[in-house]
Motif scaffolding. Structure first.
Motif, PDB file in Angstrom:
ATOM      1  N   VAL A   1      20.818  30.584  31.617  1.00 34.81           N
ATOM      2  CA  VAL A   1      20.225  29.301  32.018  1.00 34.81           C
ATOM      3  C   VAL A   1      18.821  29.210  31.444  1.00 34.81           C
ATOM      4  O   VAL A   1      18.142  30.225  31.260  1.00 34.81           O
ATOM      5  N   PRO A   2      18.340  28.002  31.142  1.00 31.10           N
ATOM      6  CA  PRO A   2      16.970  27.844  30.648  1.00 31.10           C
ATOM      7  C   PRO A   2      15.958  28.247  31.717  1.00 31.10           C
ATOM      8  O   PRO A   2      16.202  28.102  32.915  1.00 31.10           O
ATOM      9  N   ALA A   3      14.815  28.744  31.263  1.00 31.48           N
ATOM     10  CA  ALA A   3      13.700  29.067  32.157  1.00 31.48           C
ATOM     11  C   ALA A   3      12.487  28.280  31.668  1.00 31.48           C
ATOM     12  O   ALA A   3      11.580  28.849  31.035  1.00 31.48           O
ATOM     13  N   PRO A   4      12.448  26.967  31.907  1.00 29.11           N
ATOM     14  CA  PRO A   4      11.363  26.139  31.364  1.00 29.11           C
ATOM     15  C   PRO A   4      10.000  26.449  31.971  1.00 29.11           C
ATOM     16  O   PRO A   4       8.974  26.176  31.352  1.00 29.11           O
ATOM     17  N   CYS A   5      10.011  27.037  33.181  1.00 32.18           N
ATOM     18  CA  CYS A   5       8.748  27.379  33.852  1.00 32.18           C
ATOM     19  C   CYS A   5       8.702  28.891  34.051  1.00 32.18           C
ATOM     20  O   CYS A   5       9.228  29.415  35.037  1.00 32.18           O
ATOM     21  N   PRO A   6       8.079  29.626  33.128  1.00 33.28           N
ATOM     22  CA  PRO A   6       8.100  31.098  33.202  1.00 33.28           C
ATOM     23  C   PRO A   6       7.517  31.667  34.489  1.00 33.28           C
ATOM     24  O   PRO A   6       7.917  32.753  34.911  1.00 33.28           O
ATOM     25  N   SER A   7       6.583  30.952  35.116  1.00 28.89           N
ATOM     26  CA  SER A   7       5.994  31.475  36.352  1.00 28.89           C
ATOM     27  C   SER A   7       6.952  31.355  37.542  1.00 28.89           C
ATOM     28  O   SER A   7       6.735  31.995  38.570  1.00 28.89           O
ATOM     29  N   HIS A   8       7.981  30.542  37.426  1.00 26.45           N
ATOM     30  CA  HIS A   8       8.976  30.387  38.482  1.00 26.45           C
ATOM     31  C   HIS A   8      10.379  30.422  37.854  1.00 26.45           C
ATOM     32  O   HIS A   8      11.072  29.399  37.811  1.00 26.45           O
ATOM     33  N   PRO A   9      10.787  31.590  37.346  1.00 28.53           N
ATOM     34  CA  PRO A   9      12.101  31.673  36.678  1.00 28.53           C
ATOM     35  C   PRO A   9      13.247  31.567  37.684  1.00 28.53           C
ATOM     36  O   PRO A   9      13.084  31.882  38.865  1.00 28.53           O
ATOM     37  N   PRO A  10      14.404  31.148  37.228  1.00 27.93           N
ATOM     38  CA  PRO A  10      15.577  31.093  38.123  1.00 27.93           C
ATOM     39  C   PRO A  10      16.130  32.487  38.386  1.00 27.93           C
ATOM     40  O   PRO A  10      15.929  33.411  37.598  1.00 27.93           O
ATOM     41  N   ASN A  11      16.794  32.627  39.505  1.00 30.73           N
ATOM     42  CA  ASN A  11      17.517  33.856  39.827  1.00 30.73           C
ATOM     43  C   ASN A  11      18.987  33.614  39.510  1.00 30.73           C
ATOM     44  O   ASN A  11      19.627  32.742  40.091  1.00 30.73           O
ATOM     45  N   VAL A  12      19.536  34.385  38.580  1.00 32.99           N
ATOM     46  CA  VAL A  12      20.899  34.173  38.098  1.00 32.99           C
ATOM     47  C   VAL A  12      21.757  35.369  38.494  1.00 32.99           C
ATOM     48  O   VAL A  12      21.348  36.521  38.328  1.00 32.99           O
ATOM     49  N   THR A  13      22.962  35.082  39.016  1.00 35.84           N
ATOM     50  CA  THR A  13      23.847  36.170  39.435  1.00 35.84           C
ATOM     51  C   THR A  13      25.298  35.740  39.301  1.00 35.84           C
ATOM     52  O   THR A  13      25.599  34.575  39.041  1.00 35.84           O
ATOM     53  N   TRP A  14      26.200  36.713  39.491  1.00 40.62           N
ATOM     54  CA  TRP A  14      27.641  36.484  39.456  1.00 40.62           C
ATOM     55  C   TRP A  14      28.232  36.775  40.834  1.00 40.62           C
ATOM     56  O   TRP A  14      27.832  37.713  41.505  1.00 40.62           O
ATOM     57  N   ALA A  15      29.225  35.968  41.232  1.00 38.17           N
ATOM     58  CA  ALA A  15      29.933  36.219  42.493  1.00 38.17           C
ATOM     59  C   ALA A  15      31.397  35.798  42.333  1.00 38.17           C
ATOM     60  O   ALA A  15      31.660  34.682  41.903  1.00 38.17           O
TER      61      ALA A  15
ATOM     62  N   LYS B   1      38.936  33.359  39.982  1.00 40.08           N
ATOM     63  CA  LYS B   1      37.766  32.495  39.777  1.00 40.08           C
ATOM     64  C   LYS B   1      36.487  33.290  40.014  1.00 40.08           C
ATOM     65  O   LYS B   1      36.339  33.947  41.050  1.00 40.08           O
ATOM     66  N   VAL B   2      35.575  33.220  39.041  1.00 37.62           N
ATOM     67  CA  VAL B   2      34.283  33.896  39.149  1.00 37.62           C
ATOM     68  C   VAL B   2      33.191  32.838  38.978  1.00 37.62           C
ATOM     69  O   VAL B   2      33.291  31.958  38.117  1.00 37.62           O
ATOM     70  N   ASN B   3      32.166  32.949  39.784  1.00 36.76           N
ATOM     71  CA  ASN B   3      31.134  31.913  39.847  1.00 36.76           C
ATOM     72  C   ASN B   3      29.793  32.458  39.361  1.00 36.76           C
ATOM     73  O   ASN B   3      29.326  33.485  39.850  1.00 36.76           O
ATOM     74  N   CYS B   4      29.187  31.764  38.378  1.00 37.62           N
ATOM     75  CA  CYS B   4      27.821  32.077  37.971  1.00 37.62           C
ATOM     76  C   CYS B   4      26.887  31.108  38.699  1.00 37.62           C
ATOM     77  O   CYS B   4      27.068  29.891  38.614  1.00 37.62           O
ATOM     78  N   VAL B   5      25.892  31.647  39.402  1.00 30.98           N
ATOM     79  CA  VAL B   5      24.994  30.825  40.220  1.00 30.98           C
ATOM     80  C   VAL B   5      23.551  31.014  39.757  1.00 30.98           C
ATOM     81  O   VAL B   5      23.101  32.145  39.567  1.00 30.98           O
ATOM     82  N   SER B   6      22.859  29.887  39.569  1.00 33.30           N
ATOM     83  CA  SER B   6      21.440  29.904  39.210  1.00 33.30           C
ATOM     84  C   SER B   6      20.654  29.221  40.328  1.00 33.30           C
ATOM     85  O   SER B   6      20.942  28.076  40.682  1.00 33.30           O
ATOM     86  N   VAL B   7      19.674  29.936  40.881  1.00 36.07           N
ATOM     87  CA  VAL B   7      18.880  29.414  41.998  1.00 36.07           C
ATOM     88  C   VAL B   7      17.419  29.334  41.575  1.00 36.07           C
ATOM     89  O   VAL B   7      16.827  30.334  41.158  1.00 36.07           O
ATOM     90  N   LEU B   8      16.850  28.128  41.664  1.00 35.51           N
ATOM     91  CA  LEU B   8      15.430  27.940  41.369  1.00 35.51           C
ATOM     92  C   LEU B   8      14.607  28.109  42.638  1.00 35.51           C
ATOM     93  O   LEU B   8      15.068  27.741  43.724  1.00 35.51           O
ATOM     94  N   PRO B   9      13.382  28.632  42.532  1.00 36.02           N
ATOM     95  CA  PRO B   9      12.519  28.768  43.719  1.00 36.02           C
ATOM     96  C   PRO B   9      11.920  27.422  44.122  1.00 36.02           C
ATOM     97  O   PRO B   9      10.717  27.280  44.306  1.00 36.02           O
TER      98      PRO B   9
END
Length: 393
Positions: free
Chosen positions: A173-187, A224-232
């Motif tokens: 996923v893009p990280a347009p704001c380096p000071s607040h990067p997304p948390n990316v994981t698989w579930a 089914k496997v889910n990739c999740v990206s969470v922004l702060p």
């Protein structure tokens, strides 16, 4: 006279317009010769977040000394271009501009900047500008910035999955704001390991990847496997996230190969044998019959059909094969029962025709298995009725 003045006015206006166009062309050519800016064509960010703008520039040699005097650097919006440096540019217009900070080293010709506290109102084209005493120049190359309320969907890379071979699933996923990067994981993590990495892209932007390392098995097929990206960031007290679901396609050799057959096989019956197997890609099926120690290949098909005769008695084997391997079914013994003898019995003045199938002795009685095949047309019972007849020895 009026017509003459009107014609003169039109000529003057056209001349003024031509001068404006020529002035713009000359100005752009001059700016290009003085300041050349390199930025990505398009950048995307999320409302409430920030945005890193990778930026490099070249300036003419005679103006490079300006960089040592700490010049003022800004970014100008394309939608407000005609209002800058005029009385029409008000405080209200200035408030529409995002908070901007240049984080690059200008002396190294790095104009990388960060926009903060973004909203959707900040979506626009932006031009880099340098201003010093008795000198100002604006770059002619714009970066188009889009600010949305949602988060970009993850980009998932899934290689060919083969049973038993270790692989990596990558979610980026893009990280347009380096000071607040997304948390990316698989579930779910499929019993593997998930590693998160930050990448610097060729255009100077950043992205975050979650790499799932695991060993596929047949049990993972169609999972089914889910990739999740969470922004702060939060919307209505909920975290801002995006996700993408992938369905795994695991390739594996044939499993659980067996032959399906319903009921006994009688002489003259239409018999259908079906070879069942689990395989990906689907298996090719071959049929074999073993009789008197000799094995014979019958056909290449999933279904084997024949009309039962005594020569069909034997052991039947199905082989399922794909590019990863082969598996045989358990041998299925088929014994064709019955003799080609027709018996006619008078029953209540009706002549019923039966075919003798087989017999055995039970408690000093011979039990005959008779199968009805024809009857008097004045009486129509179920043709599939199985008749049992016995008599004293």
């Amino acid at each position: 006279m009026k017509n003459y003045l009107s014609s003169s006015q039109m000529t003057l206006r056209m001349f003024a317009a031509d001068l404006l166009v020529l002035s713009s062309i000359l100005s752009a050519a001059w700016c290009l010769s003085v300041l050349n800016v390199s930025v990505p064509k398009t950048l995307n960010s999320t409302s409430g977040s920030c945005l890193l703008i990778p930026c490099l520039f070249n300036i003419s040699k005679e103006k490079q000394n300006i960089l040592d005097s700490s010049p003022e650097v800004t970014w100008r919006r394309g939608s407000l271009w005609s209002l800058y440096d005029t009385d029409g540019f008000t405080i209200a217009h200035r408030q529409k501009e995002p908070v901007m900070e240049v984080v690059g080293d200008l002396r190294k010709k790095n104009c990388t900047s960060v926009m903060r506290n973004l909203t959707s109102l900040h979506s626009d084209r932006y031009y880099f500008r340098i201003q010093a005493v008795n000198f100002s120049v604006t770059g002619t190359t714009a970066v188009h910035i889009n600010v949305s309320e949602s988060v970009a969907e993850p980009n998932v890379t899934v290689p060919v999955l083969r049973e038993g071979e270790e692989v990596n699933l990558t979610c980026t996923v893009p990280a347009p704001c380096p000071s607040h990067p997304p948390n990316v994981t698989w579930a779910p993590a499929l019993g593997g390991d998930v590693t998160q990495r930050t990448h610097l892209n060729a255009d100077g932007t950043q992205s975050v990847s979650a790499i799932l390392n695991f060993v596929p098995s047949v049990h993972h097929h169609e999972l089914k496997v889910n990739c999740v990206s969470v922004l702060p960031l939060h919307r209505e007290n909920r975290p801002l996230l995006s996700h993408k679901v992938v369905i795994l396609n695991v390739e594996y050799p044939p499993k659980e190969t067996w032959i399906s057959l319903t009921g006994l096989v009688w002489l003259g019956d239409n018999v259908t044998l079906t070879c069942q197997s689990k395989a990906n890609p689907p298996a090719v099926h071959r049929w074999f019959m073993k009789r008197a120690g000799v094995e014979e290949e019958l056909s290449i098909s999933r279904v084997l059909s024949f009309t039962a005769a005594h020569e069909n008695t034997g052991e039947y084997i199905c082989e399922a094969q794909n590019l990863y391997g082969a598996m045989n079914s358990t041998n299925l013994q088929i014994t064709v029962l019955g003799q080609s003898v027709l018996e006619t019995i008078e029953f209540h003045h009706l002549f019923l025709h039966f075919r003798f199938s087989t017999s055995f002795w039970l408690n000093s009685r011979m039990i005959l298995f008779l199968k009805m095949i024809c009857l008097d047309f004045s009486f129509t019972p179920d043709l599939n009725f199985l008749f049992f007849y016995s008599f004293l020895q």
